[in-house]
Motif scaffolding. Structure first.
Motif, PDB file in Angstrom:
ATOM      1  N   GLN A 124       0.867  -1.184   0.000  1.00 40.17           N
ATOM      2  CA  GLN A 124       0.000   0.000   0.000  1.00 40.17           C
ATOM      3  C   GLN A 124       0.899   1.227   0.000  1.00 40.17           C
ATOM      4  OE1 GLN A 124      -0.152   2.065   3.059  1.00 40.17           O
ATOM      5  NE2 GLN A 124      -1.365   3.538   1.924  1.00 40.17           N
ATOM      6  N   ALA A 125       0.522   2.209  -0.785  1.00 40.98           N
ATOM      7  CA  ALA A 125       1.276   3.455  -0.817  1.00 40.98           C
ATOM      8  C   ALA A 125       0.303   4.623  -0.823  1.00 40.98           C
ATOM      9  CB  ALA A 125       2.167   3.527  -2.048  1.00 40.98           C
ATOM     10  N   GLY A 126       0.626   5.613  -0.057  1.00 37.12           N
ATOM     11  CA  GLY A 126      -0.194   6.813   0.003  1.00 37.12           C
ATOM     12  C   GLY A 126       0.696   8.030   0.072  1.00 37.12           C
ATOM     13  N   PRO A 127       0.130   9.201   0.121  1.00 40.07           N
ATOM     14  CA  PRO A 127       0.949  10.409   0.145  1.00 40.07           C
ATOM     15  C   PRO A 127       1.808  10.524   1.393  1.00 40.07           C
ATOM     16  CG  PRO A 127      -1.410  10.946   0.146  1.00 40.07           C
ATOM     17  CD  PRO A 127      -1.290   9.477   0.075  1.00 40.07           C
ATOM     18  N   THR A 128       1.397   9.911   2.513  1.00 39.49           N
ATOM     19  CA  THR A 128       2.173  10.041   3.751  1.00 39.49           C
ATOM     20  C   THR A 128       2.543   8.700   4.361  1.00 39.49           C
ATOM     21  OG1 THR A 128       0.174  10.175   5.098  1.00 39.49           O
ATOM     22  CG2 THR A 128       1.127  12.261   4.307  1.00 39.49           C
ATOM     23  N   SER A 129       2.297   7.585   3.664  1.00 42.62           N
ATOM     24  CA  SER A 129       2.632   6.280   4.235  1.00 42.62           C
ATOM     25  C   SER A 129       2.952   5.275   3.130  1.00 42.62           C
ATOM     26  CB  SER A 129       1.487   5.762   5.098  1.00 42.62           C
ATOM     27  OG  SER A 129       0.356   5.505   4.291  1.00 42.62           O
ATOM     28  N   LEU A 130       3.663   4.236   3.527  1.00 40.14           N
ATOM     29  CA  LEU A 130       4.042   3.171   2.611  1.00 40.14           C
ATOM     30  C   LEU A 130       4.171   1.885   3.419  1.00 40.14           C
ATOM     31  CD1 LEU A 130       5.146   2.187  -0.195  1.00 40.14           C
ATOM     32  CD2 LEU A 130       7.405   2.814   0.639  1.00 40.14           C
ATOM     33  N   SER A 131       3.596   0.795   2.926  1.00 44.31           N
ATOM     34  CA  SER A 131       3.829  -0.512   3.528  1.00 44.31           C
ATOM     35  C   SER A 131       4.300  -1.447   2.426  1.00 44.31           C
ATOM     36  CB  SER A 131       2.552  -1.044   4.200  1.00 44.31           C
ATOM     37  OG  SER A 131       1.520  -1.208   3.252  1.00 44.31           O
ATOM     38  N   ARG A 132       5.142  -2.418   2.808  1.00 40.57           N
ATOM     39  CA  ARG A 132       5.688  -3.348   1.822  1.00 40.57           C
ATOM     40  C   ARG A 132       6.031  -4.680   2.485  1.00 40.57           C
ATOM     41  NH1 ARG A 132       9.347   0.978   1.353  1.00 40.57           N
ATOM     42  NH2 ARG A 132      10.762   0.931   3.093  1.00 40.57           N
ATOM     43  N   TRP A 133       6.032  -5.757   1.668  1.00 38.55           N
ATOM     44  CA  TRP A 133       6.487  -7.055   2.125  1.00 38.55           C
ATOM     45  C   TRP A 133       7.932  -7.225   1.675  1.00 38.55           C
ATOM     46  CZ3 TRP A 133       8.486  -9.955  -1.692  1.00 38.55           C
ATOM     47  CH2 TRP A 133       7.985  -9.821  -2.975  1.00 38.55           C
ATOM     48  N   ARG A 134       8.626  -8.139   2.309  1.00 42.05           N
ATOM     49  CA  ARG A 134       9.994  -8.439   1.886  1.00 42.05           C
ATOM     50  C   ARG A 134      10.312  -9.891   2.197  1.00 42.05           C
ATOM     51  NH1 ARG A 134      10.587  -6.005   6.638  1.00 42.05           N
ATOM     52  NH2 ARG A 134      12.002  -6.974   8.107  1.00 42.05           N
ATOM     53  N   VAL A 135      11.203 -10.463   1.412  1.00 49.27           N
ATOM     54  CA  VAL A 135      11.658 -11.825   1.588  1.00 49.27           C
ATOM     55  C   VAL A 135      13.146 -11.861   1.242  1.00 49.27           C
ATOM     56  CG1 VAL A 135      10.985 -12.499  -0.759  1.00 49.27           C
ATOM     57  CG2 VAL A 135      11.194 -14.244   1.017  1.00 49.27           C
TER      58      VAL A 135
END
Length: 186
Positions: A124-135
């Protein structure tokens, strides 16, 4: 670091990337143990955008100031691998320590090598936030041997798989980050 401004336009993640200028950081400190020499110094140089992958690459060196009892080198690079936001990270490190032990302790030489590779992708990405998965996966080799005779006394080989999710954001006067990870030895 990259000047990334993520935005969600409809169902499309748009990343506006403005690579930063090269930089150099150097330091000296006197906080190391007496057996490896109190004083040491490090220098790290960072470069950005040398390829179309919008990478951020850092090369660092570490060394004792007045002797050769501790030293190391580390290369780290992050890159944007696809237009859809898939990112890659690689970290390669080598460190060596040759403490001057006091009798009856024998002098040793310790060498650590680390290699880490990781992929990440926005959730999810927004103007003031970002979330991401990683492996990712990492390999850590640690060898300790006697300084006289050179017989290995310890050989550790650690292989680890990692998976995680992270989120970060900012408000006017607040910056936050949450990182949840699971690690499993292979």
């Amino acid at each position: 670091v990259w000047g990334v401004q993520p935005a969600l336009v409809g169902d499309v993640l748009v990343l506006t990337v403005e690579p930063a200028r090269p930089w150099l950081y150097a330091s000296a400190q006197n906080l190391s143990g007496e057996t490896v020499g109190r004083w040491s110094a490090s220098a790290t140089v960072g470069v950005h955008g040398l390829t179309p992958l919008y990478e951020n690459t850092q090369l660092g060196v570490f060394h004792g100031l007045f002797d050769d009892r501790q030293r190391g080198v580390q290369l780290t690079s992050d890159a944007l691998l696809t237009k859809g936001g898939l990112g890659g990270h690689i970290d390669l490190s080598w460190f060596q320590e040759r403490p001057d032990e006091r009798p009856p302790n024998a002098d040793t030489i310790g060498t650590t090598k680390l290699a880490r590779i990781e992929l990440d992708h926005p959730i999810q990405a927004g103007p003031t936030s970002l979330s991401r998965w990683r492996v990712g996966v990492e390999a850590i080799d640690q060898d300790t041997e006697l300084a006289v005779g050179g017989a290995p006394t310890l050989k550790d080989r650690l292989r680890v798989a990692t998976v995680g999710v992270e989120a970060e954001g900012a408000r006017t006067d607040l910056r936050w980050r949450v990182d949840l990870s699971a690690r499993q030895g292979l």
